[in-house]
Enzyme design. Structure first.
Site, PDB file in Angstrom:
ATOM      1  N   ASP A 254       0.262  -7.558   1.460  1.00  0.00           N
ATOM      2  CA  ASP A 254       0.651  -6.150   1.604  1.00  0.00           C
ATOM      3  C   ASP A 254       2.166  -5.968   1.636  1.00  0.00           C
ATOM      4  O   ASP A 254       2.704  -5.263   2.491  1.00  0.00           O
ATOM      5  CB  ASP A 254       0.019  -5.525   2.845  1.00  0.00           C
ATOM      6  CG  ASP A 254       0.052  -3.986   2.787  1.00  0.00           C
ATOM      7  OD1 ASP A 254       0.505  -3.446   1.754  1.00  0.00           O
ATOM      8  OD2 ASP A 254      -0.357  -3.354   3.765  1.00  0.00           O
TER       9      ASP A 254
ATOM     10  N   SER B 158       4.545   3.080   7.585  1.00  0.00           N
ATOM     11  CA  SER B 158       4.331   1.854   6.821  1.00  0.00           C
ATOM     12  C   SER B 158       5.561   1.488   6.023  1.00  0.00           C
ATOM     13  O   SER B 158       6.135   2.325   5.319  1.00  0.00           O
ATOM     14  CB  SER B 158       3.148   2.024   5.853  1.00  0.00           C
ATOM     15  OG  SER B 158       1.934   1.802   6.500  1.00  0.00           O
TER      16      SER B 158
ATOM     17  N   HIS C 157       0.824  -1.215   0.000  1.00  0.00           N
ATOM     18  CA  HIS C 157       0.000   0.000   0.000  1.00  0.00           C
ATOM     19  C   HIS C 157       0.858   1.266   0.000  1.00  0.00           C
ATOM     20  O   HIS C 157       0.341   2.351  -0.262  1.00  0.00           O
ATOM     21  CB  HIS C 157      -0.995  -0.007   1.171  1.00  0.00           C
ATOM     22  CG  HIS C 157      -0.441   0.309   2.513  1.00  0.00           C
ATOM     23  ND1 HIS C 157      -0.175  -0.653   3.466  1.00  0.00           N
ATOM     24  CD2 HIS C 157      -0.110   1.481   3.104  1.00  0.00           C
ATOM     25  CE1 HIS C 157       0.284  -0.088   4.564  1.00  0.00           C
ATOM     26  NE2 HIS C 157       0.336   1.210   4.367  1.00  0.00           N
TER      27      HIS C 157
END
Length: 382
Positions: free
Chosen positions: A150, A233, A119
């Site tokens: 992911d 992230s 992402h």
């Protein structure tokens, strides 16, 4: 739709902006059915920052570690341990900028491969990367992305000398209470570090949906109390042996507090999954062995005559696949996997995310109004 129990999940992206008084997600996100650890009041916020203006401030934040900080102090205190780990690992953590936002990444090898969240890369194929010890931005391109877990790998176009790959630990040996450090670029503040402990193991979590993605359901995640904020992230969750035990991926937010961060609840993809997926993407540009359990079916939501969700309808089965070998067929409605009730396709994905390929499970389904069970040996999602 195709996948573990039906749907092919995709990366999520949470758009946030820096807030001067401190970072927090900017809106409540609905939690998927998977997050067994979270009460109904909590949602999950992906940790990719959409703000690029804050990246200019990152050069005035934490300084790059020096050689002195990498050496243990004779004092042998916890602070010395923290500084040693930061000196060892922080040079391996980078900031990644795309056209729509920024995130973090971890240097995987000396060839310039960098592992991050799917992402974070989103739909981009080119990136700008800032190393921890430099203000220069380096060009990078996409190697491969695997949204179901992911994870993604990008590669520096012209890798500089002296790249320091991170050391990845054995996430199977991670224990509750172990001290962790989360490293990344929250809100564009590169080379930032927060501390906490491992506060949960083997969590199954569904990422937030977005305009670009229905969200991925990921099993076996590490829960940590170390603060994880937008921009973190793809960064590193590290133990005191200077080993990466996970990739910071998302944090919980409290819907009852207008979407503000739920303190001390963050999640990281375990290192065993990272190295398996990254190795395949680097070698082949795709994933053929995800380590995720699959039934070998395509499916969709099933509703009763009064439009209430009542299971996952099998649209087709893979010839010779797990479900077909157990006698299941198109038209069956799955209502339970093991002891987990299935009222929708996300429920099925969640149930399978917590299982492993090769294991056996009981699948309860209805056919022509009659309930039946099948003993299924699970396959692998490719």
């Amino acid at each position: 739709m195709h996948g573990t129990g039906g749907s092919q999940v995709h990366p999520s992206k949470d758009h946030t902006r820096p807030i001067p008084s401190g970072p927090r997600p900017t809106g409540p996100k609905a939690v998927g059915a998977a997050a067994v650890l979270l009460c109904a009041a909590l949602a999950l916020s992906g940790c990719t920052s959409s703000s690029k203006s804050s990246s200019s401030a990152s050069t005035t934040g934490s300084a790059a570690p020096t050689a002195a900080s990498a050496a243990p102090s004779s004092g042998n205190t916890l602070q010395d341990d923290y500084q040693r780990v930061i000196g060892n690992v922080l040079p391996s953590v980078v900031q990644i900028t795309t056209g729509s936002g920024l995130g973090s990444g971890i240097i995987y090898d000396t060839k310039g491969d960098i592992v991050t969240n799917a992402h974070v890369v989103g739909g981009a194929s080119t990136f700008q990367v800032s190393l921890a010890n430099s203000t220069n931005q380096l060009d990078a391109t996409l190697v491969g992305s695997y949204p179901d877990s992911d994870l993604a790998v990008i590669k520096l176009s012209s890798p500089p000398g002296g790249l320091k790959p991170a050391a990845f630990g054995d996430s199977g040996k991670v224990e509750l209470g172990q001290i962790t450090l989360a490293m990344g670029s929250p809100l564009g503040l590169s080379s930032s570090v927060t501390q906490g402990i491992v506060s949960g193991l083997a969590r199954t979590v569904t990422e937030p949906k977005s305009a670009d993605s229905p969200g991925a359901t990921i099993g076996n995640m590490v829960q940590t109390s170390a603060a994880i904020n937008p921009g973190n992230s793809g960064g590193a969750l590290v133990n005191l042996s200077s080993q990466v035990i996970g990739i910071n991926t998302l944090a919980a937010v409290d819907q009852q507090l207008n979407g503000s961060a739920a303190p001390g609840i963050g999640f990281a993809i375990p290192s065993a999954t990272i190295t398996s997926i990254a190795d395949q993407l680097i070698k082949d540009g795709k994933v053929t062995n995800s380590g995720r359990a699959a039934l070998g079916i395509s499916a969709r939501n099933y509703y009763t005559a009064d439009f209430k969700p009542a299971g996952a309808l099998v649209v087709s089965t893979t010839a010779g696949g797990p479900a077909a070998a157990a006698g299941m067929q198109a038209g069956d409605v799955i209502t339970k996997v093991g002891d987990t009730a299935v009222t929708s396709l996300p429920d099925l994905t969640t149930a399978l995310a917590g299982l492993t390929p090769g294991s056996q499970t009981t699948v309860t389904y209805t056919r022509n109004g009659q309930s039946s069970t099948a003993q299924v040996t699970l396959g692998t999602l490719s």
